[in-house]
Design an enzyme around this catalytic site. Structure first.
Site, PDB file in Angstrom:
ATOM      1  N   ALA A  66     -25.138 -22.670  -5.184  1.00  0.00           N
ATOM      2  CA  ALA A  66     -25.069 -24.078  -4.789  1.00  0.00           C
ATOM      3  C   ALA A  66     -24.825 -24.884  -6.051  1.00  0.00           C
ATOM      4  O   ALA A  66     -25.136 -24.426  -7.158  1.00  0.00           O
ATOM      5  CB  ALA A  66     -26.376 -24.489  -4.137  1.00  0.00           C
ATOM      6  N   GLY A 111     -26.359 -19.313  -3.717  1.00  0.00           N
ATOM      7  CA  GLY A 111     -25.595 -19.610  -2.500  1.00  0.00           C
ATOM      8  C   GLY A 111     -24.352 -18.748  -2.352  1.00  0.00           C
ATOM      9  O   GLY A 111     -23.857 -18.563  -1.239  1.00  0.00           O
ATOM     10  N   GLU A 114     -25.602 -15.616  -0.903  1.00  0.00           N
ATOM     11  CA  GLU A 114     -25.960 -15.961   0.483  1.00  0.00           C
ATOM     12  C   GLU A 114     -24.716 -16.103   1.363  1.00  0.00           C
ATOM     13  O   GLU A 114     -24.700 -15.658   2.506  1.00  0.00           O
ATOM     14  CB  GLU A 114     -26.792 -17.252   0.492  1.00  0.00           C
ATOM     15  CG  GLU A 114     -28.170 -17.046  -0.120  1.00  0.00           C
ATOM     16  CD  GLU A 114     -28.912 -18.351  -0.357  1.00  0.00           C
ATOM     17  OE1 GLU A 114     -28.405 -19.172  -1.155  1.00  0.00           O
ATOM     18  OE2 GLU A 114     -29.967 -18.559   0.249  1.00  0.00           O
ATOM     19  N   GLU A 134     -32.518 -18.310  -8.250  1.00  0.00           N
ATOM     20  CA  GLU A 134     -33.069 -19.662  -8.048  1.00  0.00           C
ATOM     21  C   GLU A 134     -34.379 -19.900  -8.781  1.00  0.00           C
ATOM     22  O   GLU A 134     -34.651 -21.012  -9.230  1.00  0.00           O
ATOM     23  CB  GLU A 134     -33.261 -19.941  -6.543  1.00  0.00           C
ATOM     24  CG  GLU A 134     -31.966 -20.095  -5.756  1.00  0.00           C
ATOM     25  CD  GLU A 134     -31.394 -18.799  -5.222  1.00  0.00           C
ATOM     26  OE1 GLU A 134     -31.886 -17.711  -5.607  1.00  0.00           O
ATOM     27  OE2 GLU A 134     -30.443 -18.856  -4.432  1.00  0.00           O
TER      28      GLU A 134
HETATM   29  N1  COA Z   1     -23.702 -25.304 -10.098  1.00  0.00           N
HETATM   30  C1  COA Z   1     -22.995 -26.206 -10.796  1.00  0.00           C
HETATM   31  N2  COA Z   1     -22.207 -25.872 -11.827  1.00  0.00           N
HETATM   32  C2  COA Z   1     -22.125 -24.575 -12.163  1.00  0.00           C
HETATM   33  C3  COA Z   1     -22.842 -23.576 -11.477  1.00  0.00           C
HETATM   34  C4  COA Z   1     -23.652 -23.981 -10.396  1.00  0.00           C
HETATM   35  N3  COA Z   1     -24.338 -23.119  -9.645  1.00  0.00           N
HETATM   36  N4  COA Z   1     -22.580 -22.381 -12.045  1.00  0.00           N
HETATM   37  C5  COA Z   1     -21.720 -22.625 -13.053  1.00  0.00           C
HETATM   38  N5  COA Z   1     -21.449 -23.940 -13.122  1.00  0.00           N
HETATM   39  C6  COA Z   1     -20.550 -24.633 -14.063  1.00  0.00           C
HETATM   40  C7  COA Z   1     -21.169 -24.761 -15.448  1.00  0.00           C
HETATM   41  O1  COA Z   1     -22.049 -25.854 -15.505  1.00  0.00           O
HETATM   42  C8  COA Z   1     -19.928 -24.924 -16.280  1.00  0.00           C
HETATM   43  O2  COA Z   1     -19.477 -26.251 -16.134  1.00  0.00           O
HETATM   44  P1  COA Z   1     -18.986 -27.118 -17.435  1.00  0.00           P
HETATM   45  O3  COA Z   1     -17.830 -26.327 -17.979  1.00  0.00           O
HETATM   46  O4  COA Z   1     -18.587 -28.422 -16.873  1.00  0.00           O
HETATM   47  O5  COA Z   1     -20.156 -27.136 -18.365  1.00  0.00           O
HETATM   48  C9  COA Z   1     -18.920 -24.032 -15.601  1.00  0.00           C
HETATM   49  O6  COA Z   1     -19.393 -23.858 -14.276  1.00  0.00           O
HETATM   50  C10 COA Z   1     -18.782 -22.664 -16.241  1.00  0.00           C
HETATM   51  O7  COA Z   1     -20.069 -22.069 -16.278  1.00  0.00           O
HETATM   52  P2  COA Z   1     -20.741 -21.500 -17.615  1.00  0.00           P
HETATM   53  O8  COA Z   1     -22.222 -21.500 -17.420  1.00  0.00           O
HETATM   54  O9  COA Z   1     -20.197 -22.197 -18.800  1.00  0.00           O
HETATM   55  O10 COA Z   1     -20.181 -19.999 -17.586  1.00  0.00           O
HETATM   56  P3  COA Z   1     -20.848 -18.727 -18.247  1.00  0.00           P
HETATM   57  O11 COA Z   1     -19.823 -17.641 -18.183  1.00  0.00           O
HETATM   58  O12 COA Z   1     -21.431 -19.044 -19.570  1.00  0.00           O
HETATM   59  O13 COA Z   1     -22.068 -18.332 -17.279  1.00  0.00           O
HETATM   60  C11 COA Z   1     -23.140 -17.976 -15.156  1.00  0.00           C
HETATM   61  C12 COA Z   1     -21.829 -17.922 -15.956  1.00  0.00           C
HETATM   62  C13 COA Z   1     -22.783 -17.690 -13.713  1.00  0.00           C
HETATM   63  C14 COA Z   1     -24.116 -16.899 -15.667  1.00  0.00           C
HETATM   64  C15 COA Z   1     -23.794 -19.375 -15.313  1.00  0.00           C
HETATM   65  O14 COA Z   1     -22.809 -20.355 -15.024  1.00  0.00           O
HETATM   66  C16 COA Z   1     -24.954 -19.623 -14.382  1.00  0.00           C
HETATM   67  O15 COA Z   1     -26.041 -19.124 -14.640  1.00  0.00           O
HETATM   68  N6  COA Z   1     -24.750 -20.395 -13.312  1.00  0.00           N
HETATM   69  C17 COA Z   1     -25.796 -20.799 -12.405  1.00  0.00           C
HETATM   70  C18 COA Z   1     -26.146 -19.652 -11.476  1.00  0.00           C
HETATM   71  C19 COA Z   1     -27.271 -20.071 -10.567  1.00  0.00           C
HETATM   72  O16 COA Z   1     -28.382 -20.328 -10.979  1.00  0.00           O
HETATM   73  N7  COA Z   1     -26.975 -20.112  -9.265  1.00  0.00           N
HETATM   74  C20 COA Z   1     -27.937 -20.478  -8.253  1.00  0.00           C
HETATM   75  C21 COA Z   1     -27.955 -21.951  -8.061  1.00  0.00           C
HETATM   76  S1  COA Z   1     -29.190 -22.430  -6.908  1.00  0.00           S
END
Ligand code: COA
Length: 260
Positions: A66, A111, A114, A134
């Protein structure tokens, strides 16, 4: 159809829905969820459709969860509405009468995991990663993840994934029962999904819809799955497809089902 955050492509009666926010790793913001709902509601009315393949734009992510930015400043009532909306949309996907296959390319987190679990089948690329992270944010899964992960992989491993926020790779997800197949890359995964949908399309469409409904009944509170099966079985016998299927077998020919 035109969407802001989705690509909609019809190809030989298979619908491809691509979540298209690659700069945010295809995170599901509110607008995207509403578009997913609209896409599936529209698809439900296309009688010629054989199946749906849902995937994420780019190679890095299916859906990274999400949209975390939208959690800022939510009160409890708004959070409830957000979770309920997600549940309703994911039930809509799960209850589609035609096969829905998630092609999971890269991250399927929160999400995203999910969403893939609401689909009937999951085919991952070898670089896919699954997780319910989460608790890292101090929240829990809100789009059905606490329930559907148990359905696929059992309580012990589902609890471990939710409690630790650990990511698992595609091979582990396959071994645990979360996945149907792993393919080397997205194009091979899409080919596999297409071949499964084309195979299913040779079967009786009423029977296919009933298999999905009966399978969902097993997991629906207050619904007797065995009674659902008896009723579904009898419903099928009021269709002409059953005559066609049985006659075709006896006449040693391929059936020509009409879905009527
Ligand atoms: N919601 C909003 N934005 C998200 C996102 C999410 N769930 N997951 C990634 N993004 C965005 C980042 O903020 C970043 O945006 P920016 O370039 O404007 O800063 C962009 O996507 C790229 O992500 P980034 O974190 O830089 O990539 P990464 O390769 O370093 O890491 C992940 C990848 C997937 C490990 C990391 O993005 C992450 O942990 N995301 C959240 C996962 C999560 O907790 N999901 C459950 C949400 S309830």
């Amino acid at each position: 159809m035109e969407f802001k955050n989705l690509l909609w492509q019809l190809d030989e009666n298979i619908l491809f829905i691509t979540i298209n926010r690659p700069d945010k790793l295809n995170a599901l913001n509110g607008d995207t969820l509403v578009e997913i709902k609209e896409a599936f509601l529209t698809a439900k009315n296309i009688t010629t459709l054989k199946g749906i393949i849902i995937t994420g734009a780019g190679e890095k992510a299916f859906v990274a969860g999400a949209d975390i930015a939208e959690f800022q400043g939510l009160d409890a009532n708004q959070a409830k509405a957000l979770a309920q909306r997600g549940h309703d949309i994911f039930f809509l996907i799960e209850q589609m009468p035609i096969p829905v296959i998630a092609v999971v390319n890269g991250f399927a987190l929160g999400g995203g995991c999910e969403l893939s679990m609401a689909c009937h089948l999951r085919i991952a690329t070898s670089n896919a990663k699954f997780g319910q992270p989460e608790v890292n944010l101090g929240i829990i899964a809100g789009y059905g993840g606490t329930q559907r992960l148990i359905q696929y992989i059992g309580k012990a491993k589902a609890l471990e994934l939710h409690l630790t926020a650990d990511m698992i790779d595609a091979q582990t997800a396959l071994n645990l029962g979360l996945l149907n197949y792993i393919e080397n890359d997205k194009s091979a995964a899409i080919d596999k999904a297409k071949s499964i949908i084309n195979k299913i399309a040779t079967k009786g469409p009423i029977a296919i819809a009933k298999v999905i409904a009966c399978t969902n009944a097993f997991y629906t509170d207050g619904v007797d799955g065995f009674a659902t099966e008896v009723n579904a079985f009898s419903d099928i016998f009021s269709s002409s497809d059953v005559l066609e299927g049985v006659s075709a077998f006896l006449e040693k020919r391929k059936p020509a089902f009409t879905g009527k």
